[in-house]
Scaffold this motif. Structure first.
Motif, mmCIF file in Angstrom:
data_model
loop_
_atom_site.group_PDB
_atom_site.id
_atom_site.type_symbol
_atom_site.label_atom_id
_atom_site.label_comp_id
_atom_site.label_asym_id
_atom_site.label_seq_id
_atom_site.Cartn_x
_atom_site.Cartn_y
_atom_site.Cartn_z
ATOM 1 N N GLY A 97 0.816 -1.209 0.000
ATOM 2 C CA GLY A 97 0.000 0.000 0.000
ATOM 3 C C GLY A 97 0.852 1.262 0.000
ATOM 4 N N VAL A 98 1.951 1.223 0.755
ATOM 5 C CA VAL A 98 2.884 2.355 0.745
ATOM 6 C C VAL A 98 3.470 2.534 -0.650
ATOM 7 C CG1 VAL A 98 5.077 3.222 1.664
ATOM 8 C CG2 VAL A 98 3.420 2.114 3.190
ATOM 9 N N ALA A 99 3.799 1.414 -1.303
ATOM 10 C CA ALA A 99 4.336 1.480 -2.662
ATOM 11 C C ALA A 99 3.309 2.052 -3.633
ATOM 12 C CB ALA A 99 4.781 0.093 -3.117
ATOM 13 N N VAL A 100 2.052 1.643 -3.494
ATOM 14 C CA VAL A 100 0.990 2.166 -4.350
ATOM 15 C C VAL A 100 0.817 3.666 -4.119
ATOM 16 C CG1 VAL A 100 -1.507 2.131 -4.777
ATOM 17 C CG2 VAL A 100 -0.237 -0.017 -4.615
ATOM 18 N N ALA A 101 0.862 4.075 -2.865
ATOM 19 C CA ALA A 101 0.739 5.494 -2.539
ATOM 20 C C ALA A 101 1.861 6.295 -3.197
ATOM 21 C CB ALA A 101 0.766 5.689 -1.026
ATOM 22 N N TRP A 102 3.094 5.798 -3.071
ATOM 23 C CA TRP A 102 4.225 6.467 -3.722
ATOM 24 C C TRP A 102 4.019 6.547 -5.230
ATOM 25 C CZ3 TRP A 102 7.119 3.791 -7.376
ATOM 26 C CH2 TRP A 102 8.131 4.553 -7.982
ATOM 27 N N ALA A 103 3.628 5.426 -5.829
ATOM 28 C CA ALA A 103 3.517 5.365 -7.280
ATOM 29 C C ALA A 103 2.484 6.344 -7.822
ATOM 30 C CB ALA A 103 3.172 3.935 -7.723
ATOM 31 N N ARG A 104 1.363 6.469 -7.139
ATOM 32 C CA ARG A 104 0.309 7.336 -7.652
ATOM 33 C C ARG A 104 0.653 8.817 -7.475
ATOM 34 N NH1 ARG A 104 -3.695 4.509 -9.578
ATOM 35 N NH2 ARG A 104 -5.205 6.208 -9.565
ATOM 36 N N VAL A 105 1.447 9.122 -6.463
ATOM 37 C CA VAL A 105 1.943 10.495 -6.336
ATOM 38 C C VAL A 105 3.050 10.731 -7.362
ATOM 39 C CG1 VAL A 105 3.087 12.159 -4.813
ATOM 40 C CG2 VAL A 105 1.338 10.619 -3.892
ATOM 41 N N TYR A 106 3.921 9.767 -7.521
ATOM 42 C CA TYR A 106 5.019 9.875 -8.489
ATOM 43 C C TYR A 106 4.478 10.117 -9.901
ATOM 44 C CZ TYR A 106 9.029 8.539 -11.378
ATOM 45 O OH TYR A 106 10.036 8.527 -12.312
ATOM 46 N N LEU A 107 3.409 9.428 -10.240
ATOM 47 C CA LEU A 107 2.832 9.560 -11.582
ATOM 48 C C LEU A 107 1.976 10.817 -11.738
ATOM 49 C CD1 LEU A 107 1.822 5.837 -12.165
ATOM 50 C CD2 LEU A 107 3.752 7.054 -13.197
ATOM 51 N N GLY A 108 1.728 11.512 -10.651
ATOM 52 C CA GLY A 108 1.050 12.795 -10.730
ATOM 53 C C GLY A 108 -0.452 12.763 -10.684
ATOM 54 N N VAL A 109 -1.043 11.681 -10.178
ATOM 55 C CA VAL A 109 -2.510 11.604 -10.151
ATOM 56 C C VAL A 109 -3.090 11.805 -8.751
ATOM 57 C CG1 VAL A 109 -2.646 10.164 -12.214
ATOM 58 C CG2 VAL A 109 -2.466 9.080 -9.978
ATOM 59 N N HIS A 110 -2.216 11.883 -7.732
ATOM 60 C CA HIS A 110 -2.678 12.113 -6.357
ATOM 61 C C HIS A 110 -1.693 12.990 -5.605
ATOM 62 C CE1 HIS A 110 -6.340 9.856 -5.605
ATOM 63 N NE2 HIS A 110 -5.851 8.829 -6.281
ATOM 64 N N PHE A 111 -2.205 13.635 -4.556
ATOM 65 C CA PHE A 111 -1.383 14.357 -3.599
ATOM 66 C C PHE A 111 -1.063 13.449 -2.414
ATOM 67 C CE2 PHE A 111 -3.408 18.138 -5.571
ATOM 68 C CZ PHE A 111 -2.268 18.908 -5.802
ATOM 69 N N PRO A 112 0.004 13.729 -1.674
ATOM 70 C CA PRO A 112 0.273 12.954 -0.458
ATOM 71 C C PRO A 112 -0.877 12.980 0.543
ATOM 72 C CG PRO A 112 2.213 14.208 -1.082
ATOM 73 C CD PRO A 112 1.101 14.647 -1.999
ATOM 74 N N ILE A 113 -1.582 14.110 0.641
ATOM 75 C CA ILE A 113 -2.688 14.192 1.606
ATOM 76 C C ILE A 113 -3.814 13.218 1.258
ATOM 77 C CG2 ILE A 113 -4.047 16.010 0.453
ATOM 78 C CD1 ILE A 113 -4.466 17.237 3.241
ATOM 79 N N ASP A 114 -3.946 12.895 -0.021
ATOM 80 C CA ASP A 114 -4.960 11.913 -0.424
ATOM 81 C C ASP A 114 -4.642 10.548 0.180
ATOM 82 O OD1 ASP A 114 -5.935 13.964 -2.027
ATOM 83 O OD2 ASP A 114 -4.836 13.283 -3.783
ATOM 84 N N MET A 115 -3.353 10.217 0.203
ATOM 85 C CA MET A 115 -2.927 8.930 0.746
ATOM 86 C C MET A 115 -3.009 8.917 2.263
ATOM 87 S SD MET A 115 -2.571 7.323 -1.901
ATOM 88 C CE MET A 115 -2.329 7.571 -3.655
ATOM 89 N N ALA A 116 -2.707 10.058 2.883
ATOM 90 C CA ALA A 116 -2.857 10.147 4.338
ATOM 91 C C ALA A 116 -4.319 9.979 4.729
ATOM 92 C CB ALA A 116 -2.327 11.491 4.836
ATOM 93 N N GLY A 117 -5.221 10.588 3.963
ATOM 94 C CA GLY A 117 -6.651 10.422 4.218
ATOM 95 C C GLY A 117 -7.081 8.981 4.055
ATOM 96 N N SER A 118 -6.541 8.307 3.041
ATOM 97 C CA SER A 118 -6.857 6.901 2.828
ATOM 98 C C SER A 118 -6.418 6.048 4.009
ATOM 99 C CB SER A 118 -6.162 6.401 1.551
ATOM 100 O OG SER A 118 -6.676 7.038 0.408
ATOM 101 N N ALA A 119 -5.222 6.328 4.524
ATOM 102 C CA ALA A 119 -4.712 5.555 5.658
ATOM 103 C C ALA A 119 -5.589 5.739 6.887
ATOM 104 C CB ALA A 119 -3.273 5.966 5.962
ATOM 105 N N MET A 120 -6.099 6.958 7.106
ATOM 106 C CA MET A 120 -6.963 7.197 8.257
ATOM 107 C C MET A 120 -8.303 6.482 8.110
ATOM 108 S SD MET A 120 -6.198 11.132 9.416
ATOM 109 C CE MET A 120 -6.358 11.869 7.789
ATOM 110 N N VAL A 121 -8.877 6.529 6.918
ATOM 111 C CA VAL A 121 -10.124 5.797 6.672
ATOM 112 C C VAL A 121 -9.898 4.307 6.880
ATOM 113 C CG1 VAL A 121 -11.806 5.133 4.903
ATOM 114 C CG2 VAL A 121 -11.081 7.520 5.098
ATOM 115 N N ALA A 122 -8.784 3.803 6.361
ATOM 116 C CA ALA A 122 -8.469 2.377 6.489
ATOM 117 C C ALA A 122 -8.290 1.979 7.946
ATOM 118 C CB ALA A 122 -7.210 2.056 5.690
#
Length: 204
Positions: free
Chosen positions: A132-157
């Motif tokens: 999941g951390v790798a997916v979070a990195w990849a989607r930010v790296y590719l420019g389709v998400h912000f880091p805060i989107d992934m932080a929000g996902s982790a909190m929901v999870a």
């Protein structure tokens, strides 16, 4: 907060001239790892410890709830994707829609944390969380998400993994016995060999 989010994004996001192999790897991680994780759940149900099926079912149910929570949050907090505001470099096509939170991140983290919280599998829980951390990195790296989107996902999870832990015992008592019978009956009707697809009743 928003300024920090953008700075972190630019630190992780690909450069103007990224390495082709790294882009290919990031694209695979961002889009295909979620399929492998879903198959882990299916394989665990079919060939894993049948006594863990309530935990698997609770984890899957919590993941569906988490994705539903994402939809609600998306209506409450609209955040454009980086490419919608001309920030960074976008290396993967994506619809121009709300960015917060990430469904991919929520899916990965809820399954990983759910497997840990329910005791379904410590090994796969850790593996999926790291993926999941790798997916979070990849989607930010590719420019389709912000880091805060992934932080929000982790909190929901995290919240929904607690729901999975609470739901495990009731599901084991009231739902899994029916699910086992339905699963066994389906395998029988499809004539799948029991040597490859063990029946629940054979382990009773």
């Amino acid at each position: 907060m928003l300024a920090l989010n953008e700075r972190l994004f630019l630190l992780i996001n690909a450069s103007a001239h990224p390495d082709g192999a790294l882009v290919a790897f990031a694209s695979f991680v961002a889009n295909d790892v979620v399929v492998a994780v879903a198959l882990v759940l299916v394989a665990s149900w079919a060939w894993g410890d049948h006594g863990k099926r309530a935990a698997l079912l609770a984890t899957a149910g919590a993941t569906l709830v988490a994705l539903g929570v994402n939809q609600l949050l998306g209506h409450l907090w609209y955040e454009p994707r980086p490419f919608m505001i001309g920030l960074g470099h976008t290396l993967s096509p994506h619809a121009a829609e709300n960015s917060f939170p990430s469904d991919h991140g929520t899916f990965m983290f809820t399954i990983g944390l759910g497997l840990l919280a329910t005791g379904a599998s410590r090994f796969w829980g850790i593996v999926v969380c790291l993926a999941g951390v790798a997916v979070a990195w990849a989607r930010v790296y590719l420019g389709v998400h912000f880091p805060i989107d992934m932080a929000g996902s982790a909190m929901v999870a995290g919240a929904c993994s607690l729901l999975a832990a609470a739901a495990e015992r009731p599901l084991g008592r009231h739902v899994v016995p029916f699910g086992n019978r339905l699963y066994d009956r389906s395998l029988d009707l499809l004539r799948f060999p029991s040597t490859l697809f063990p029946r629940t009743r054979s382990r009773a």
